[in-house]
Design an enzyme around this catalytic site. Structure first.
Site, PDB file in Angstrom:
ATOM      1  N   ASP A 158       0.961  -1.248  -0.038  1.00 26.08           N
ATOM      2  CA  ASP A 158      -0.157  -0.071  -0.064  1.00 26.08           C
ATOM      3  C   ASP A 158       0.782   1.178   0.094  1.00 26.08           C
ATOM      4  OD1 ASP A 158      -2.349   1.322   0.272  1.00 26.08           O
ATOM      5  OD2 ASP A 158      -3.292   0.247   1.619  1.00 26.08           O
ATOM      6  N   ASP A 219     -10.843   2.266  -2.854  1.00 27.62           N
ATOM      7  CA  ASP A 219     -11.303   1.140  -2.215  1.00 27.62           C
ATOM      8  C   ASP A 219     -12.887   0.877  -2.611  1.00 27.62           C
ATOM      9  OD1 ASP A 219      -8.827   0.820  -1.501  1.00 27.62           O
ATOM     10  OD2 ASP A 219      -9.188   1.025   0.996  1.00 27.62           O
TER      11      ASP A 219
END
Length: 442
Positions: A158, A219
């Site tokens: 990430d 997301d």
């Protein structure tokens, strides 16, 4: 309505420059913790659902025992919140000792003994998105070696708490460090999602050389609105994104939320169909222990998986958007086959959509179409044959389309031999079992 010419579509080829680790030649499949279980670390009050080794062993058991592994779902992926808040005395990441008392290496062995692979989460910043220790530039080699020593098979990296310069340096460095371990480790980069997802801020040529897949956009959340938002972004930008995908290098629209709380059965079929058209990773985030029969049937649909896992690896495209709020998507497949998805954005009632293959710019010839979600076959189609599909609100009709005469030979009746042989379908095009041959055997 806007329709792309079929000649240009058939000329599409997948990108050839990819991370040279031999992995993920078809989109990866499996299960990940984040969307469903987030950063739940309250193991005292919620022991079955907290981020712990017990949760990941449970999901591994379900993949191994409930037919998922045979369908190709072979990864169990730990997302954020697994680690201790402190590195060990040698500067290495370590799991939370209360929630992962056996350690990550023992968990990896548990998965490997069941024919599964273990994925883990890291972050190219001072901290992960959940506030746990990140992988700063000086820790990249150490963390890559640590993951390899544990037997990890996949890393999602990430980008929280990192800046553009650190990302520019760090994502390629981690790719090099993972390869240097000598262990095959699939590599997912969240880099483009932090740079807006599009050129010139994102260099997809470079991404294809260092990553097996990458998160491009926001997301996913547990809602139909989120699925639609992601779908719209990917297909609105398909001229840029579509050519970048191919074997070993995939666009990732994020997890499958089928089986959770936010999608109806029709919307669940829609997500499965659209992810198959996009050649997207099929990474579930749900509770496999309590999954409904309807959700399981969708996620284990052998035809949808076969389309997703097609070895040619060409990402599909949106062909048209009608004023009636019907959209049509198309993906070229191996052996001159193709997939069609008719999606309804309506909210009122089932819509009867009239068209023909010729109107979708299929060339003249004889075709058959297998309906992915009903198991029925439409035979005797010419390109000019008018047909009608009834599409539920926020639902899909998905077809697997063959040029019929192309497949006729003495050992077969001409009906989908590749599809049937690979995915255990009878001559009537119905499944003997809700299973397929694992993608690794294709």
């Amino acid at each position: 309505m806007k329709l792309l010419p079929v000649i240009s579509l058939l000329a599409l080829t997948s990108a050839t420059s990819a991370l040279d680790n031999g992995l993920m030649r078809t989109p990866p499949m499996g299960w990940m913790s984040w969307e469903r279980f987030r950063c739940n670390i309250d193991c005292e009050n919620d022991p079955k659902n907290c981020i712990s080794e017990n949760l990941f062993r449970d999901m591994a058991d379900r993949l191994a025992e409930d037919g998922w592994k045979e369908m190709g779902y072979d990864h169990v992926m730990i997302d954020d919140c697994w680690s201790s808040m402190l590195r060990d005395k040698d500067g290495r990441l370590q799991p939370d000792p209360q929630r992962f008392p056996g350690g990550i290496a023992k968990l990896a062995r548990y998965l490997h003994d069941r024919g599964l692979k273990l994925g883990i989460y890291g972050d190219l910043g001072t901290h992960t998105c959940g506030g746990y220790p990140g992988t700063t530039l000086d820790k990249i080699d150490t963390d890559a070696q640590t993951f390899a020593s544990w037997g990890v098979d996949f890393l999602k990296l990430d980008g929280c708490y990192s800046n553009e310069e650190e990302q520019q340096k760090g994502y390629p460095l981690m790719s090099k460090a993972l390869n240097a371990t000598g262990r095959p480790i699939g590599y997912s980069c969240s880099w483009p999602a932090y740079r807006g997802g599009l050129p010139p801020s994102v260099n997809y040529t470079l991404l294809g050389e260092i990553c097996n897949l990458w998160r491009n956009y926001d997301d996913i959340q547990d809602s139909w609105d989120s699925v639609q938002d992601i779908t719209d972004w990917f297909f609105d930008n398909q001229e840029i994104l579509q050519p970048e995908a191919g074997p070993g290098r995939w666009n990732d629209p994020d997890m499958l939320i089928i089986g959770n709380f936010g999608l109806s059965v029709d919307q669940s079929r829609s997500q499965m169909a659209l992810w198959a058209i996009m050649a997207a990773p099929l990474i579930m985030s749900n509770n496999l222990r309590t999954l409904s029969s309807e959700a399981r049937a969708i996620l284990q649909n052998g035809a949808a998986i076969a389309i997703n896992q097609d070895p040619m690896g060409v990402q599909g495209r949106r062909l048209l958007q009608e004023r009636s709020q019907i959209e049509v998507y198309w993906r070229p497949l191996s052996q001159s086959a193709s997939a069609l998805v008719f999606l309804s954005r309506r909210q009122d009632m089932p819509y009867r959509y009239h068209t023909s293959l010729a109107k979708l710019n299929y060339t003249a010839g004889s075709y058959e179409a297998y309906d992915v979600f009903t198991g029925k076959t439409l035979s005797g189609l010419s390109a000019a044959t008018e047909f009608t599909v009834s599409i539920n609100p926020s639902g899909v009709v998905m077809w697997y389309v063959y040029p019929k005469m192309h497949y006729e030979h003495p050992q077969d009746d001409g009906r989908y031999p590749y599809f049937r042989q690979k995915y255990r379908m009878s001559s009537s095009l119905r499944f003997h079992k809700p299973r397929v041959v694992p993608p690794s055997l294709l």
